[in-house]
Write a protein that holds these residues in place. Structure first.
Motif, mmCIF file in Angstrom:
data_model
loop_
_atom_site.group_PDB
_atom_site.id
_atom_site.type_symbol
_atom_site.label_atom_id
_atom_site.label_comp_id
_atom_site.label_asym_id
_atom_site.label_seq_id
_atom_site.Cartn_x
_atom_site.Cartn_y
_atom_site.Cartn_z
ATOM 1 N N GLU A 98 0.835 -1.206 0.000
ATOM 2 C CA GLU A 98 0.000 0.000 0.000
ATOM 3 C C GLU A 98 0.869 1.255 0.000
ATOM 4 O O GLU A 98 0.587 2.219 -0.713
ATOM 5 C CB GLU A 98 -0.931 -0.007 1.211
ATOM 6 C CG GLU A 98 -1.768 1.239 1.365
ATOM 7 C CD GLU A 98 -2.724 1.531 0.224
ATOM 8 O OE1 GLU A 98 -3.050 2.719 0.021
ATOM 9 O OE2 GLU A 98 -3.155 0.591 -0.478
ATOM 10 N N GLU A 100 3.907 1.526 -1.167
ATOM 11 C CA GLU A 100 4.508 1.607 -2.500
ATOM 12 C C GLU A 100 3.517 2.212 -3.501
ATOM 13 O O GLU A 100 3.856 3.123 -4.267
ATOM 14 C CB GLU A 100 4.942 0.212 -2.938
ATOM 15 C CG GLU A 100 5.595 0.162 -4.282
ATOM 16 C CD GLU A 100 5.959 -1.257 -4.701
ATOM 17 O OE1 GLU A 100 6.132 -1.453 -5.910
ATOM 18 O OE2 GLU A 100 6.050 -2.158 -3.837
ATOM 19 N N GLN A 101 2.283 1.709 -3.518
ATOM 20 C CA GLN A 101 1.275 2.218 -4.445
ATOM 21 C C GLN A 101 0.939 3.685 -4.167
ATOM 22 O O GLN A 101 0.780 4.481 -5.102
ATOM 23 C CB GLN A 101 0.003 1.358 -4.381
ATOM 24 C CG GLN A 101 0.171 -0.006 -4.990
ATOM 25 C CD GLN A 101 0.655 0.073 -6.436
ATOM 26 O OE1 GLN A 101 0.134 0.830 -7.254
ATOM 27 N NE2 GLN A 101 1.683 -0.698 -6.747
ATOM 28 N N ALA A 102 0.838 4.045 -2.904
ATOM 29 C CA ALA A 102 0.540 5.435 -2.547
ATOM 30 C C ALA A 102 1.650 6.366 -3.028
ATOM 31 O O ALA A 102 1.377 7.459 -3.543
ATOM 32 C CB ALA A 102 0.351 5.558 -1.031
ATOM 33 N N ARG A 104 3.650 5.806 -5.539
ATOM 34 C CA ARG A 104 3.602 5.835 -7.011
ATOM 35 C C ARG A 104 2.603 6.865 -7.538
ATOM 36 O O ARG A 104 2.858 7.511 -8.543
ATOM 37 C CB ARG A 104 3.216 4.466 -7.559
ATOM 38 C CG ARG A 104 4.310 3.465 -7.556
ATOM 39 C CD ARG A 104 3.837 2.186 -8.274
ATOM 40 N NE ARG A 104 4.768 1.124 -8.051
ATOM 41 C CZ ARG A 104 5.945 1.013 -8.663
ATOM 42 N NH1 ARG A 104 6.311 1.921 -9.529
ATOM 43 N NH2 ARG A 104 6.747 0.006 -8.397
ATOM 44 N N VAL A 105 1.457 6.978 -6.869
ATOM 45 C CA VAL A 105 0.428 7.900 -7.343
ATOM 46 C C VAL A 105 0.495 9.259 -6.648
ATOM 47 O O VAL A 105 -0.325 10.140 -6.921
ATOM 48 C CB VAL A 105 -0.994 7.294 -7.211
ATOM 49 C CG1 VAL A 105 -1.121 6.035 -8.035
ATOM 50 C CG2 VAL A 105 -1.370 7.057 -5.763
ATOM 51 N N GLY A 106 1.456 9.419 -5.749
ATOM 52 C CA GLY A 106 1.641 10.702 -5.081
ATOM 53 C C GLY A 106 0.614 11.007 -3.999
ATOM 54 O O GLY A 106 0.366 12.169 -3.696
ATOM 55 N N SER A 107 0.034 9.976 -3.401
ATOM 56 C CA SER A 107 -0.962 10.181 -2.354
ATOM 57 C C SER A 107 -0.283 10.191 -0.984
ATOM 58 O O SER A 107 -0.044 9.143 -0.383
ATOM 59 C CB SER A 107 -2.028 9.081 -2.391
ATOM 60 O OG SER A 107 -2.903 9.231 -1.286
ATOM 61 N N THR A 108 -0.010 11.382 -0.495
ATOM 62 C CA THR A 108 0.643 11.483 0.816
ATOM 63 C C THR A 108 -0.266 10.989 1.928
ATOM 64 O O THR A 108 0.214 10.444 2.917
ATOM 65 C CB THR A 108 1.102 12.925 1.103
ATOM 66 O OG1 THR A 108 -0.020 13.804 0.985
ATOM 67 C CG2 THR A 108 2.196 13.359 0.147
ATOM 68 N N ARG A 110 -2.512 8.476 1.786
ATOM 69 C CA ARG A 110 -2.434 7.011 1.814
ATOM 70 C C ARG A 110 -1.065 6.539 2.291
ATOM 71 O O ARG A 110 -0.966 5.550 3.029
ATOM 72 C CB ARG A 110 -2.728 6.443 0.422
ATOM 73 C CG ARG A 110 -4.196 6.436 0.081
ATOM 74 C CD ARG A 110 -4.498 5.915 -1.305
ATOM 75 N NE ARG A 110 -3.799 4.692 -1.654
ATOM 76 C CZ ARG A 110 -3.530 4.318 -2.905
ATOM 77 N NH1 ARG A 110 -3.888 5.070 -3.926
ATOM 78 N NH2 ARG A 110 -2.903 3.185 -3.144
#
Length: 144
Positions: A98, A100-102, A104-108, A110
């Motif tokens: 999770e 790693e994915q956060a 990748r999409v720039g969701s601070t 998450r």
């Protein structure tokens, strides 16, 4: 579990249904020792830009370790505790994924939530200790 703690586990191979406690501990500790060595070679991130590569490597190490540990069969008197340990370890692998994915999409938001979940306790280490899995209970130490 702390990111460094999640890099603690790892042993592999099936111990079969008639495994003794000593055989179980030896196999599981062997996987954890390999994972610890791999984790120790991962450079600690010193900037936000280094966090994604770090989380990718940590996630890979922990996911591989969990997979290997699932192939280890404990003696019957340790099955319930080992099942809890595997569940906790799997949750940490999931949280690393999770993170790693956060990243990748720039969701601070998450990423922060995943880091909080990873840092929320030492359950996996305590569970490993209770099972006699000393290598799985260790945290990663680095020279740098």
């Amino acid at each position: 579990m702390l990111v460094s703690t999640l890099l603690v586990c790892g042993c592999g191979g099936s111990t079969g249904t008639g495994a003794t406690q000593a055989e179980f501990v030896t196999r599981a500790n062997a996987f954890c020792a390999v994972a610890l060595r791999s984790a120790a070679s991962v450079k600690t991130p010193k900037s936000a830009a280094e966090l994604l590569p770090f989380s990718e490597r940590a996630s890979s190490i922990v996911s591989k370790l969990v997979s290997e540990l699932k192939a280890v069969t404990p003696p019957s008197n340790s099955r319930a505790a080992y099942s809890r340990f595997l569940a906790t370890s799997s949750h940490e692998a999931q949280m690393l994924g999770e993170l790693e994915q956060a990243l990748r999409v720039g969701s601070t938001t998450r990423a922060h939530a995943a880091l909080q979940a990873l840092n929320s306790g030492d359950a996996v280490n305590e569970e490993a200790k209770a099972l006699g899995l000393t290598e799985c209970a260790r945290t990663v130490t680095r020279g740098s």
